[in-house]
Design a protein around this motif. Structure first.
Motif, PDB file in Angstrom:
ATOM      1  N   GLN A   1       0.848  -1.186   0.000  1.00 59.08           N
ATOM      2  CA  GLN A   1       0.000   0.000   0.000  1.00 59.08           C
ATOM      3  C   GLN A   1       0.884   1.236   0.000  1.00 59.08           C
ATOM      4  O   GLN A   1       1.760   1.383   0.861  1.00 59.08           O
ATOM      5  N   ILE A   2       0.656   2.128  -0.965  1.00 60.69           N
ATOM      6  CA  ILE A   2       1.436   3.361  -1.045  1.00 60.69           C
ATOM      7  C   ILE A   2       0.841   4.390  -0.084  1.00 60.69           C
ATOM      8  O   ILE A   2      -0.361   4.659  -0.118  1.00 60.69           O
ATOM      9  N   ILE A   3       1.703   4.934   0.786  1.00 64.59           N
ATOM     10  CA  ILE A   3       1.263   5.962   1.733  1.00 64.59           C
ATOM     11  C   ILE A   3       1.987   7.267   1.409  1.00 64.59           C
ATOM     12  O   ILE A   3       2.972   7.281   0.660  1.00 64.59           O
ATOM     13  N   SER A   4       1.497   8.361   1.966  1.00 61.93           N
ATOM     14  CA  SER A   4       2.091   9.665   1.669  1.00 61.93           C
ATOM     15  C   SER A   4       2.981  10.180   2.793  1.00 61.93           C
ATOM     16  O   SER A   4       3.764  11.115   2.585  1.00 61.93           O
ATOM     17  N   ALA A   5       2.881   9.594   3.992  1.00 63.52           N
ATOM     18  CA  ALA A   5       3.700  10.034   5.127  1.00 63.52           C
ATOM     19  C   ALA A   5       3.754   8.933   6.173  1.00 63.52           C
ATOM     20  O   ALA A   5       2.789   8.155   6.333  1.00 63.52           O
ATOM     21  N   LEU A   6       4.864   8.864   6.896  1.00 62.41           N
ATOM     22  CA  LEU A   6       5.011   7.886   7.970  1.00 62.41           C
ATOM     23  C   LEU A   6       3.909   8.046   9.010  1.00 62.41           C
ATOM     24  O   LEU A   6       3.432   7.058   9.579  1.00 62.41           O
ATOM     25  N   SER A   7       3.487   9.267   9.259  1.00 57.33           N
ATOM     26  CA  SER A   7       2.489   9.537  10.294  1.00 57.33           C
ATOM     27  C   SER A   7       1.153   8.847  10.035  1.00 57.33           C
ATOM     28  O   SER A   7       0.365   8.654  10.957  1.00 57.33           O
ATOM     29  N   GLU A   8       0.911   8.433   8.788  1.00 58.40           N
ATOM     30  CA  GLU A   8      -0.332   7.737   8.467  1.00 58.40           C
ATOM     31  C   GLU A   8      -0.426   6.387   9.171  1.00 58.40           C
ATOM     32  O   GLU A   8      -1.528   5.899   9.439  1.00 58.40           O
TER      33      GLU A   8
ATOM     34  N   LEU B   1       8.330  -5.357  -7.549  1.00 51.92           N
ATOM     35  CA  LEU B   1       8.158  -6.283  -6.423  1.00 51.92           C
ATOM     36  C   LEU B   1       7.878  -7.700  -6.912  1.00 51.92           C
ATOM     37  O   LEU B   1       8.357  -8.672  -6.326  1.00 51.92           O
ATOM     38  N   ASP B   2       7.108  -7.807  -7.987  1.00 54.06           N
ATOM     39  CA  ASP B   2       6.833  -9.134  -8.554  1.00 54.06           C
ATOM     40  C   ASP B   2       8.115  -9.801  -9.031  1.00 54.06           C
ATOM     41  O   ASP B   2       8.334 -10.995  -8.802  1.00 54.06           O
ATOM     42  N   GLU B   3       8.970  -9.019  -9.681  1.00 56.77           N
ATOM     43  CA  GLU B   3      10.226  -9.574 -10.185  1.00 56.77           C
ATOM     44  C   GLU B   3      11.119 -10.009  -9.027  1.00 56.77           C
ATOM     45  O   GLU B   3      11.792 -11.039  -9.093  1.00 56.77           O
ATOM     46  N   ALA B   4      11.114  -9.231  -7.948  1.00 54.41           N
ATOM     47  CA  ALA B   4      11.925  -9.571  -6.778  1.00 54.41           C
ATOM     48  C   ALA B   4      11.315 -10.699  -5.963  1.00 54.41           C
ATOM     49  O   ALA B   4      11.994 -11.300  -5.125  1.00 54.41           O
ATOM     50  N   GLN B   5      10.027 -10.982  -6.206  1.00 59.50           N
ATOM     51  CA  GLN B   5       9.263 -11.972  -5.441  1.00 59.50           C
ATOM     52  C   GLN B   5       9.279 -11.639  -3.952  1.00 59.50           C
ATOM     53  O   GLN B   5       9.385 -12.514  -3.096  1.00 59.50           O
ATOM     54  N   LEU B   6       9.190 -10.337  -3.684  1.00 63.28           N
ATOM     55  CA  LEU B   6       9.140  -9.823  -2.319  1.00 63.28           C
ATOM     56  C   LEU B   6       8.127  -8.691  -2.267  1.00 63.28           C
ATOM     57  O   LEU B   6       7.750  -8.139  -3.302  1.00 63.28           O
ATOM     58  N   SER B   7       7.693  -8.359  -1.067  1.00 60.73           N
ATOM     59  CA  SER B   7       6.787  -7.225  -0.938  1.00 60.73           C
ATOM     60  C   SER B   7       6.984  -6.590   0.430  1.00 60.73           C
ATOM     61  O   SER B   7       7.648  -7.147   1.310  1.00 60.73           O
ATOM     62  N   ALA B   8       6.410  -5.400   0.568  1.00 61.59           N
ATOM     63  CA  ALA B   8       6.428  -4.668   1.826  1.00 61.59           C
ATOM     64  C   ALA B   8       4.993  -4.258   2.141  1.00 61.59           C
ATOM     65  O   ALA B   8       4.209  -3.984   1.225  1.00 61.59           O
ATOM     66  N   ARG B   9       4.661  -4.177   3.405  1.00 56.70           N
ATOM     67  CA  ARG B   9       3.289  -3.794   3.753  1.00 56.70           C
ATOM     68  C   ARG B   9       2.979  -2.389   3.236  1.00 56.70           C
ATOM     69  O   ARG B   9       1.879  -2.123   2.777  1.00 56.70           O
ATOM     70  N   TRP B  10       3.993  -1.500   3.341  1.00 53.55           N
ATOM     71  CA  TRP B  10       3.800  -0.110   2.924  1.00 53.55           C
ATOM     72  C   TRP B  10       4.920   0.299   1.962  1.00 53.55           C
ATOM     73  O   TRP B  10       6.030  -0.229   2.029  1.00 53.55           O
ATOM     74  N   SER B  11       4.634   1.275   1.112  1.00 55.59           N
ATOM     75  CA  SER B  11       5.650   1.878   0.262  1.00 55.59           C
ATOM     76  C   SER B  11       5.435   3.380   0.210  1.00 55.59           C
ATOM     77  O   SER B  11       4.309   3.864   0.351  1.00 55.59           O
ATOM     78  N   ILE B  12       6.546   4.112   0.004  1.00 55.02           N
ATOM     79  CA  ILE B  12       6.503   5.562  -0.106  1.00 55.02           C
ATOM     80  C   ILE B  12       7.695   6.004  -0.926  1.00 55.02           C
ATOM     81  O   ILE B  12       8.739   5.330  -0.927  1.00 55.02           O
ATOM     82  N   GLY B  13       7.564   7.116  -1.646  1.00 58.48           N
ATOM     83  CA  GLY B  13       8.681   7.579  -2.461  1.00 58.48           C
ATOM     84  C   GLY B  13       9.907   7.913  -1.636  1.00 58.48           C
ATOM     85  O   GLY B  13      11.012   7.417  -1.898  1.00 58.48           O
ATOM     86  N   TYR B  14       9.701   8.777  -0.627  1.00 60.64           N
ATOM     87  CA  TYR B  14      10.788   9.200   0.258  1.00 60.64           C
ATOM     88  C   TYR B  14      10.263   9.269   1.676  1.00 60.64           C
ATOM     89  O   TYR B  14       9.090   9.577   1.900  1.00 60.64           O
ATOM     90  N   LEU B  15      11.120   8.999   2.646  1.00 62.76           N
ATOM     91  CA  LEU B  15      10.708   9.050   4.040  1.00 62.76           C
ATOM     92  C   LEU B  15      10.344  10.482   4.424  1.00 62.76           C
ATOM     93  O   LEU B  15      11.147  11.400   4.280  1.00 62.76           O
ATOM     94  N   ARG B  16       9.109  10.635   4.892  1.00 66.38           N
ATOM     95  CA  ARG B  16       8.646  11.968   5.290  1.00 66.38           C
ATOM     96  C   ARG B  16       7.497  11.819   6.270  1.00 66.38           C
ATOM     97  O   ARG B  16       6.937  10.766   6.415  1.00 66.38           O
TER      98      ARG B  16
END
Length: 290
Positions: A3-10, A275-290
């Motif tokens: 899931q793409i989020i916009s900020a860590l605070s979310e 992520l499919d190519e790596a056969q891995l995933s993360a619960r969250w994704s974001i462009g840059y830590l903010r």
């Protein structure tokens, strides 16, 4: 599915502890990222603990000095666990013998300093390859030179059955806009050639054991489901988090910026393909830590 989020605070209220990577997340090797600093300060202000979990081959005191030099303020983190310390402990317990051939730069001198947590440490002597019982690799002699230039020496080491202790499993890092080779590239080449490489940083278990020891020093009590790993390395930060059974926040604007089409935020289709190519995933994704 990430899931793409916009900020860590979310999502920060779900977690008590942050395992935060450094290079590519908090700085680029030259300067700190102000938004990332603010995000970590916000997490701490909410009662969270920030552990900087780095594949740096340096002792944590050296990492702390480096952070201060490039402008990462001390009030945005609590404690450091480095691959360098994890690997140093193994070396000082004699894992690659007493006499070692060191592959690395002059500024890695601190790697060979004593450690309080290692009792009855063996005496380490740095010698030429011909006299060595094992290899300690903190990085290339020249980070810009292709690791294959070491192939003749590594062939000789493999023929003698020497183990290679890798102090940093990262393959590459980006220093500003310039990409540099890390110790992990040499260890991967040695393994490919049939040699035995020993790893202590992410995604391998020893550095997470060290992280738990560091948190215990702070008397921080936490459950695994309340830990979030933050990182830009799919094969280090994200794979390591999955191996530890903890959630991960993938910073797509670091090492995978081009592959994920990150410009502010990742391109959802490119991120999914990556992520499919790596056969891995993360619960969250974001462009840059903010």
């Amino acid at each position: 599915m990430t899931q793409i989020i916009s900020a860590l605070s979310e999502v920060s209220d779900r977690y008590d502890v942050l395992y935060c990577d450094l290079w590519g997340c908090l700085h680029d090797g030259l300067t700190a990222f102000p938004d990332a600093v603010a995000a970590l300060r916000g997490f701490k202000a909410g009662g969270g603990t920030v552990l900087l979990l780095t594949n740096s081959p340096r002792p944590r005191a050296s990492v702390e000095r480096q952070l201060a030099k490039i402008g990462v303020p001390r009030d945005c983190w609590d404690i450091i666990a480095s691959s360098g310390d994890s690997a140093r402990a193994a070396m000082l317990r004699g894992m690659v013998g007493h006499k070692v051939w060191h592959i690395g730069e002059a500024h890695d001198e601190g790697f060979f300093a004593p450690m309080e947590i290692v009792g009855d440490a063996v005496e380490i002597e740095r010698v030429d390859l011909e006299q060595a019982e094992g290899i300690v690799c903190t990085g290339p002699f020249d980070p810009k030179a292709d690791p294959s230039t070491l192939r003749p020496q590594l062939l000789s080491a493999k023929a003698r059955g020497l183990k290679l202790l890798c102090a940093n499993p990262d393959i590459v890092v980006d220093r500003g806009e310039a990409r540099e080779w890390c110790a992990g590239a040499i260890a991967a080449l040695y393994t490919e050639m049939g040699g035995e490489s020993l790893y202590f940083g992410k995604p391998h278990a020893p550095i997470y054991e060290l992280a738990r020891m560091r948190l215990a020093q702070l008397q921080v009590d936490f459950a695994p489901e309340r830990v979030l790993a933050v990182g830009d390395g799919i094969r280090t930060d994200i794979q390591g988090a999955l191996g530890e059974g903890i959630d991960a926040l993938f910073i797509t604007g670091g090492l995978a910026r081009d592959e994920t089409g990150t410009s502010g935020q990742p391109d959802p289709e490119k991120l999914a393909a990556y992520l499919d190519e790596a056969q891995l995933s993360a619960r969250w994704s974001i462009g840059y830590l903010r």
